[in-house]
Design an enzyme around this catalytic site. Structure first.
Site, PDB file in Angstrom:
ATOM      1  N   LEU A 119      -6.259 -12.639 -35.862  1.00  0.00           N
ATOM      2  CA  LEU A 119      -7.477 -13.501 -35.886  1.00  0.00           C
ATOM      3  C   LEU A 119      -8.614 -12.737 -36.625  1.00  0.00           C
ATOM      4  O   LEU A 119      -9.685 -13.032 -36.611  1.00  0.00           O
ATOM      5  CB  LEU A 119      -7.745 -13.559 -34.359  1.00  0.00           C
ATOM      6  N   GLY A 120      -8.402 -11.225 -36.930  1.00  0.00           N
ATOM      7  CA  GLY A 120      -9.476 -10.385 -37.630  1.00  0.00           C
ATOM      8  C   GLY A 120     -10.746 -10.404 -36.823  1.00  0.00           C
ATOM      9  O   GLY A 120     -10.477 -10.140 -35.427  1.00  0.00           O
ATOM     10  N   GLU A 143       3.387  -0.412 -11.123  1.00  0.00           N
ATOM     11  CA  GLU A 143       4.462  -0.674 -10.628  1.00  0.00           C
ATOM     12  C   GLU A 143       5.704   0.311 -11.308  1.00  0.00           C
ATOM     13  O   GLU A 143       6.837   0.370 -11.659  1.00  0.00           O
ATOM     14  CB  GLU A 143       5.195  -2.076 -10.760  1.00  0.00           C
ATOM     15  N   GLY A 144       5.013   1.552 -11.691  1.00  0.00           N
ATOM     16  CA  GLY A 144       5.836   2.574 -12.241  1.00  0.00           C
ATOM     17  C   GLY A 144       5.512   2.522 -13.707  1.00  0.00           C
ATOM     18  O   GLY A 144       5.700   1.623 -14.612  1.00  0.00           O
ATOM     19  N   ALA A 147       0.765  -1.117  -0.057  1.00  0.00           N
ATOM     20  CA  ALA A 147      -0.089  -0.191  -0.034  1.00  0.00           C
ATOM     21  C   ALA A 147       0.771   1.246  -0.105  1.00  0.00           C
ATOM     22  O   ALA A 147       1.192   1.803   1.111  1.00  0.00           O
ATOM     23  CB  ALA A 147      -1.041  -0.077   1.320  1.00  0.00           C
TER      24      ALA A 147
HETATM   25  N1  CAA Z   1      16.873   1.712  -4.284  1.00  0.00           N
HETATM   26  C1  CAA Z   1      16.965   2.175  -3.095  1.00  0.00           C
HETATM   27  N2  CAA Z   1      16.944   3.523  -2.834  1.00  0.00           N
HETATM   28  C2  CAA Z   1      16.482   4.414  -3.743  1.00  0.00           C
HETATM   29  C3  CAA Z   1      16.084   4.063  -5.186  1.00  0.00           C
HETATM   30  C4  CAA Z   1      16.457   2.509  -5.264  1.00  0.00           C
HETATM   31  N3  CAA Z   1      16.200   2.031  -6.581  1.00  0.00           N
HETATM   32  N4  CAA Z   1      15.783   4.784  -5.793  1.00  0.00           N
HETATM   33  C5  CAA Z   1      15.730   5.985  -5.094  1.00  0.00           C
HETATM   34  N5  CAA Z   1      16.143   5.770  -3.980  1.00  0.00           N
HETATM   35  C6  CAA Z   1      16.147   6.428  -2.799  1.00  0.00           C
HETATM   36  C7  CAA Z   1      17.213   7.726  -2.955  1.00  0.00           C
HETATM   37  O1  CAA Z   1      18.684   7.457  -2.781  1.00  0.00           O
HETATM   38  C8  CAA Z   1      16.705   8.792  -2.124  1.00  0.00           C
HETATM   39  O2  CAA Z   1      17.389   8.490  -0.822  1.00  0.00           O
HETATM   40  P1  CAA Z   1      18.096   9.908   0.014  1.00  0.00           P
HETATM   41  O3  CAA Z   1      17.034  10.729   0.346  1.00  0.00           O
HETATM   42  O4  CAA Z   1      18.279   8.986   1.131  1.00  0.00           O
HETATM   43  O5  CAA Z   1      19.262  10.113  -0.817  1.00  0.00           O
HETATM   44  C9  CAA Z   1      15.340   8.646  -1.982  1.00  0.00           C
HETATM   45  O6  CAA Z   1      15.084   7.058  -2.575  1.00  0.00           O
HETATM   46  C10 CAA Z   1      14.406   9.399  -2.991  1.00  0.00           C
HETATM   47  O7  CAA Z   1      14.978   9.084  -4.368  1.00  0.00           O
HETATM   48  P2  CAA Z   1      14.535  10.115  -5.626  1.00  0.00           P
HETATM   49  O8  CAA Z   1      15.180  11.555  -5.114  1.00  0.00           O
HETATM   50  O9  CAA Z   1      15.091   9.636  -6.765  1.00  0.00           O
HETATM   51  O10 CAA Z   1      13.057  10.376  -5.309  1.00  0.00           O
HETATM   52  P3  CAA Z   1      11.824  11.065  -6.433  1.00  0.00           P
HETATM   53  O11 CAA Z   1      10.968  11.853  -5.697  1.00  0.00           O
HETATM   54  O12 CAA Z   1      12.640  11.745  -7.700  1.00  0.00           O
HETATM   55  O13 CAA Z   1      11.015   9.976  -7.296  1.00  0.00           O
HETATM   56  C11 CAA Z   1      10.640   7.998  -8.717  1.00  0.00           C
HETATM   57  C12 CAA Z   1      11.685   8.690  -7.688  1.00  0.00           C
HETATM   58  C13 CAA Z   1      11.513   6.888  -9.631  1.00  0.00           C
HETATM   59  C14 CAA Z   1      10.083   8.974  -9.478  1.00  0.00           C
HETATM   60  C15 CAA Z   1       9.598   7.215  -7.565  1.00  0.00           C
HETATM   61  O14 CAA Z   1       8.723   8.074  -7.103  1.00  0.00           O
HETATM   62  C16 CAA Z   1       9.083   6.440  -8.152  1.00  0.00           C
HETATM   63  O15 CAA Z   1       9.265   5.154  -8.750  1.00  0.00           O
HETATM   64  N6  CAA Z   1       7.586   6.464  -8.504  1.00  0.00           N
HETATM   65  C17 CAA Z   1       6.796   5.478  -9.397  1.00  0.00           C
HETATM   66  C18 CAA Z   1       5.965   4.696  -8.155  1.00  0.00           C
HETATM   67  C19 CAA Z   1       5.511   3.391  -8.505  1.00  0.00           C
HETATM   68  O16 CAA Z   1       6.335   2.605  -9.339  1.00  0.00           O
HETATM   69  N7  CAA Z   1       4.445   2.979  -7.758  1.00  0.00           N
HETATM   70  C20 CAA Z   1       3.927   1.913  -8.071  1.00  0.00           C
HETATM   71  C21 CAA Z   1       2.807   1.714  -7.065  1.00  0.00           C
HETATM   72  S1  CAA Z   1       2.878  -0.201  -6.501  1.00  0.00           S
HETATM   73  C22 CAA Z   1       1.849  -1.085  -7.624  1.00  0.00           C
HETATM   74  O17 CAA Z   1       1.883  -0.650  -8.719  1.00  0.00           O
HETATM   75  C23 CAA Z   1       1.624  -2.413  -7.197  1.00  0.00           C
HETATM   76  C24 CAA Z   1       0.633  -3.090  -8.070  1.00  0.00           C
HETATM   77  O18 CAA Z   1      -0.574  -2.908  -7.980  1.00  0.00           O
HETATM   78  C25 CAA Z   1       1.132  -3.975  -9.193  1.00  0.00           C
END
Ligand code: CAA
Length: 394
Positions: A337-338, A362-363, A124
């Site tokens: 399959l049309g 998941e992004g 969540a």
């Molecule tokens: N591993 C570990 N830590 C990480 C990381 C990773 N891959 N990526 C970023 N971090 C850490 C950073 O190091 C940073 O830590 P510090 O503050 O200690 O330096 C912190 O996380 C923040 O990182 P960013 O500044 O990069 O964060 P951001 O606000 O710019 O966001 C983003 C990055 C990639 C856009 C992220 O918000 C993201 O992935 N968004 C998409 C959300 C998502 O995928 N949601 C899926 C919902 S779940 C789902 O869908 C399940 C389902 O139903 C199937």
């Protein structure tokens, strides 16, 4: 470099394929039509160890590697992508983060019921106003003596209405905006209330729910990892979860290809089987090539993860390519399959509807490109001020 699966991996793949062919595929159209979560299926998966494939035996799992788990997701999704996402979120987004970030006590307490399939897990993170910008979430957790009090709401939670364990993210530092003030908690179903069940384009055999958390009191021992470090848990979890969604997309595309191929070998027009026409041959050749390319990306990312090597970018590439490929190639399968492809007489229209979500959850594809671009270009570009065109005023 070794492209062969091990004997153990092939065995688990065959086990999942048999279950998918006998218990899932024959029912998938009905579950889709009736929008029914097949609760009776999951004890059968559990009996075969498929609810905890890559969880160590000491924690109640089957003790296989991460690639075996990916093979299972591919096979389940080939039969029914809704079942695929249920197992994916249960395993890589719920069980695995508790295993990776939990204390010994948390692992002993929360993992075995999940790994044995006695409970289903949910993740969540998303809220109505924080989707791609996951760090802007508003659900809060306030300390009160030895307890936390959690209040807020969550949206689009896969397994939300069937889960017994939730990995849930909340803001513990109200003064800090963004990712820094977020913490991660392990909650039970008694801590959340389902407020709505989503109606979707596809994945109709999976549940997607809105939740509310109404001043739930939980012990300090439900904090997963360190206070204020929950966003890292979310990101690391999604790094692995995205490989699972890529495998789901791969399974859907494979299913669409299989139907298109056998249809092309049977359907006759202009006095011959349509597989004899180059127009159809090229479609099948492109499908097979793109599926193969996606499979290589997915298996490579899974292998990197199980070796303990960095896999953020490789997982993002696998998800980006596999999901867009699945959307393209399920559409092509309908084309082969049309008119029949557009009807419910064949499953390809379901594959097409199911494939679309893999580009979103998941992004989104845009977020995968952002993750990949950041790895290519480094962080400096993000911190550079945006240059203003001459003549503009602040
Ligand atoms: N591993 C570990 N830590 C990480 C990381 C990773 N891959 N990526 C970023 N971090 C850490 C950073 O190091 C940073 O830590 P510090 O503050 O200690 O330096 C912190 O996380 C923040 O990182 P960013 O500044 O990069 O964060 P951001 O606000 O710019 O966001 C983003 C990055 C990639 C856009 C992220 O918000 C993201 O992935 N968004 C998409 C959300 C998502 O995928 N949601 C899926 C919902 S779940 C789902 O869908 C399940 C389902 O139903 C199937």
């Amino acid at each position: 470099m070794d492209f062969e699966l091990t004997a153990d991996q092939r065995e688990i793949q065959a086990l999942a394929r048999e279950l998918a062919d006998t218990e899932i595929a024959p029912n998938a159209s009905a579950w889709d039509r009736d929008q029914r979560f097949p609760a009776e299926l999951f004890p059968k998966l559990a009996e075969l160890g498929l609810m905890g494939v890559c969880v160590p035996e000491e924690h109640g799992g089957a003790g296989a590697d991460f690639l075996s788990y990916i093979l299972v997701l591919e096979e389940l999704s080939r039969a029914d992508a809704g079942v695929g996402v249920t197992v994916a979120v249960h395993t890589s987004a719920t069980t695995l983060p508790i295993l990776s970030f939990g204390t010994d006590e948390q692992k002993t307490r929360f993992v075995p019921p999940l790994a044995r399939g006695e409970q289903i897990g949910a993740f969540a993170l998303t809220e109505s106003s924080s989707g791609s910008d996951a760090g802007s979430l508003r659900t809060r957790a306030e300390p009160d003596g030895d307890e936390w009090i959690l209040t807020g709401d969550k949206q689009w939670i896969t397994n939300g209405s069937v889960a017994g364990t939730f990995v849930l993210f909340a803001r513990t530092d109200p003064a800090t905006e963004g990712a820094r003030g977020v913490s991660c908690f392990v909650l039970g179903d008694e801590h959340v209330r389902v407020t709505r069940e989503e109606e979707k384009l596809g994945l109709n055999s999976s549940t997607t729910s809105d939740l509310v958390i109404e001043g739930a009191r939980v012990g300090r021992d439900r904090l997963l990892h360190e206070e204020g470090r929950g966003f890292r848990v979310a990101m690391a979890t999604l790094d692995g979860g995205r490989i699972g969604i890529a495998a789901q997309a791969l399974g859907i595309a494979q299913a669409a290809f299989d139907v298109a191929r056998s249809y092309a070998l049977e359907r006759e027009q202009f006095g011959r089987r349509i597989a004899g026409f180059q127009a159809i041959q090229w479609k099948l050749a492109d499908m097979a090539t793109e599926i193969d390319a996606a499979r290589l990306l997915v298996y490579r990312a899974a292998w990197l993860k199980q070796q303990g090597l960095p896999h953020t970018t490789e997982g993002a590439k696998a998800k980006l390519f596999a999901s867009e490929m699945a959307r393209r190639q399920t559409a092509e399968a309908i084309q082969v399959l049309g008119g029949y492809g557009y009807t419910k007489e064949f499953p390809v229209e379901r594959y097409y509807r199911d494939a679309k979500i893999t580009e979103i959850y998941e992004g989104t594809s845009e977020i995968q490109r952002l993750v990949i671009a950041r790895a290519i270009l480094g962080k400096q570009l993000r911190e550079e001020p945006v240059a203003r065109p001459q003549g503009t005023h602040s």
